[in-house]
Write a protein that holds these residues in place. Structure first.
Motif, PDB file in Angstrom:
ATOM      1  N   GLY A 164     168.445   8.974  46.199  1.00  0.00           N
ATOM      2  CA  GLY A 164     168.889  10.025  47.101  1.00  0.00           C
ATOM      3  C   GLY A 164     169.066   9.572  48.535  1.00  0.00           C
ATOM      4  N   ARG A 165     169.171   8.292  48.762  1.00  0.00           N
ATOM      5  CA  ARG A 165     169.356   7.763  50.121  1.00  0.00           C
ATOM      6  C   ARG A 165     170.790   7.281  50.297  1.00  0.00           C
ATOM      7  N   ASP A 166     171.749   8.169  50.052  1.00  0.00           N
ATOM      8  CA  ASP A 166     173.167   7.821  50.212  1.00  0.00           C
ATOM      9  C   ASP A 166     173.515   7.470  51.653  1.00  0.00           C
ATOM     10  N   ASP A 167     172.748   8.031  52.601  1.00  0.00           N
ATOM     11  CA  ASP A 167     173.058   7.802  54.004  1.00  0.00           C
ATOM     12  C   ASP A 167     172.844   6.353  54.430  1.00  0.00           C
ATOM     13  N   ILE A 168     171.879   5.663  53.818  1.00  0.00           N
ATOM     14  CA  ILE A 168     171.614   4.277  54.209  1.00  0.00           C
ATOM     15  C   ILE A 168     171.825   3.308  53.044  1.00  0.00           C
ATOM     16  N   ALA A 169     172.498   3.734  52.005  1.00  0.00           N
ATOM     17  CA  ALA A 169     172.702   2.862  50.844  1.00  0.00           C
ATOM     18  C   ALA A 169     173.501   1.613  51.207  1.00  0.00           C
ATOM     19  N   TRP A 170     174.356   1.717  52.187  1.00  0.00           N
ATOM     20  CA  TRP A 170     175.169   0.549  52.588  1.00  0.00           C
ATOM     21  C   TRP A 170     174.317  -0.544  53.208  1.00  0.00           C
ATOM     22  N   PHE A 171     173.077  -0.252  53.585  1.00  0.00           N
ATOM     23  CA  PHE A 171     172.179  -1.275  54.114  1.00  0.00           C
ATOM     24  C   PHE A 171     171.981  -2.411  53.123  1.00  0.00           C
ATOM     25  N   ALA A 172     172.201  -2.149  51.847  1.00  0.00           N
ATOM     26  CA  ALA A 172     171.964  -3.152  50.806  1.00  0.00           C
ATOM     27  C   ALA A 172     172.839  -4.387  50.993  1.00  0.00           C
ATOM     28  N   PHE A 173     173.958  -4.258  51.660  1.00  0.00           N
ATOM     29  CA  PHE A 173     174.888  -5.370  51.796  1.00  0.00           C
ATOM     30  C   PHE A 173     174.697  -6.201  53.065  1.00  0.00           C
ATOM     31  N   VAL A 174     173.804  -5.775  53.958  1.00  0.00           N
ATOM     32  CA  VAL A 174     173.559  -6.491  55.214  1.00  0.00           C
ATOM     33  C   VAL A 174     172.216  -7.207  55.097  1.00  0.00           C
ATOM     34  N   PRO A 175     172.165  -8.516  55.354  1.00  0.00           N
ATOM     35  CA  PRO A 175     170.974  -9.316  55.056  1.00  0.00           C
ATOM     36  C   PRO A 175     169.631  -8.785  55.559  1.00  0.00           C
ATOM     37  N   ILE A 176     169.472  -8.415  56.795  1.00  0.00           N
ATOM     38  CA  ILE A 176     168.176  -7.923  57.265  1.00  0.00           C
ATOM     39  C   ILE A 176     168.002  -6.443  56.922  1.00  0.00           C
ATOM     40  N   LEU A 177     169.072  -5.701  56.962  1.00  0.00           N
ATOM     41  CA  LEU A 177     168.981  -4.269  56.696  1.00  0.00           C
ATOM     42  C   LEU A 177     168.594  -3.963  55.253  1.00  0.00           C
ATOM     43  N   ASN A 178     168.826  -4.893  54.324  1.00  0.00           N
ATOM     44  CA  ASN A 178     168.429  -4.606  52.946  1.00  0.00           C
ATOM     45  C   ASN A 178     166.913  -4.534  52.812  1.00  0.00           C
ATOM     46  N   TYR A 179     166.187  -5.274  53.650  1.00  0.00           N
ATOM     47  CA  TYR A 179     164.727  -5.141  53.659  1.00  0.00           C
ATOM     48  C   TYR A 179     164.320  -3.776  54.205  1.00  0.00           C
ATOM     49  N   ILE A 180     165.020  -3.317  55.231  1.00  0.00           N
ATOM     50  CA  ILE A 180     164.730  -1.998  55.784  1.00  0.00           C
ATOM     51  C   ILE A 180     165.032  -0.921  54.752  1.00  0.00           C
ATOM     52  N   LEU A 181     166.103  -1.085  53.989  1.00  0.00           N
ATOM     53  CA  LEU A 181     166.417  -0.147  52.920  1.00  0.00           C
ATOM     54  C   LEU A 181     165.278  -0.075  51.915  1.00  0.00           C
ATOM     55  N   GLN A 182     164.766  -1.230  51.507  1.00  0.00           N
ATOM     56  CA  GLN A 182     163.657  -1.234  50.556  1.00  0.00           C
ATOM     57  C   GLN A 182     162.433  -0.544  51.141  1.00  0.00           C
ATOM     58  N   LEU A 183     162.167  -0.765  52.414  1.00  0.00           N
ATOM     59  CA  LEU A 183     161.028  -0.102  53.054  1.00  0.00           C
ATOM     60  C   LEU A 183     161.233   1.401  53.141  1.00  0.00           C
ATOM     61  N   LYS A 184     162.443   1.833  53.402  1.00  0.00           N
ATOM     62  CA  LYS A 184     162.723   3.272  53.448  1.00  0.00           C
ATOM     63  C   LYS A 184     162.605   3.901  52.061  1.00  0.00           C
ATOM     64  N   LEU A 185     162.906   3.144  51.017  1.00  0.00           N
ATOM     65  CA  LEU A 185     162.763   3.675  49.655  1.00  0.00           C
ATOM     66  C   LEU A 185     161.305   3.898  49.278  1.00  0.00           C
ATOM     67  N   ILE A 186     160.395   3.129  49.892  1.00  0.00           N
ATOM     68  CA  ILE A 186     158.969   3.328  49.611  1.00  0.00           C
ATOM     69  C   ILE A 186     158.294   4.121  50.727  1.00  0.00           C
ATOM     70  N   LYS A 187     159.114   4.694  51.628  1.00  0.00           N
ATOM     71  CA  LYS A 187     158.649   5.551  52.713  1.00  0.00           C
ATOM     72  C   LYS A 187     157.683   4.840  53.657  1.00  0.00           C
TER      73      LYS A 187
END
Length: 109
Positions: free
Chosen positions: A28-51
């Motif tokens: 349900g995180r469509d707003d930041i799903a594109w973070f997956a394609f940016v090298p550092i932001l994909n770590y932030i995406l994973q952290l946001k998925l675990i709150k």
């Protein structure tokens, strides 16, 4: 040879990023799903998925703590998607299997 290996690396990177993109959409995180394609932001995406706070990225700069918190991070991420934390053993001992598992979970329904 370098060109072939570079293209292979790029294809694997895009496949892994696509899997995390799909996982973010499933969470349900469509707003930041594109973070997956940016090298550092994909770590932030994973952290946001675990709150967790994105400040956890700074922990990766501490030599021994980064290993401990990386394992904790992956266990929480697995638990967030209903998986057992024992899958982290694949990440520790068989990294390619762990990556393949994330890709299967990301692209499956």
């Amino acid at each position: 040879m370098i060109v072939v290996l570079s293209l292979l690396y790029l294809a694997i990177y895009i496949a892994i990023c696509g899997a995390f993109f799909q996982l973010a959409k499933k969470a349900g995180r469509d707003d930041i799903a594109w973070f997956a394609f940016v090298p550092i932001l994909n770590y932030i995406l994973q952290l946001k998925l675990i709150k967790e706070s994105a400040w956890w990225i700074l922990i990766t700069l501490v030599p021994i703590a980064n290993i401990v918190f990386g394992i904790i991070w992956q266990v929480r991420l697995l638990n967030a998607f209903g998986k057992n934390g024992a899958y982290v053993l694949f990440g520790v001992f068989l990294a390619p299997v762990y990556v393949i598992l994330w890709m299967v979970w990301g692209y499956s329904s």
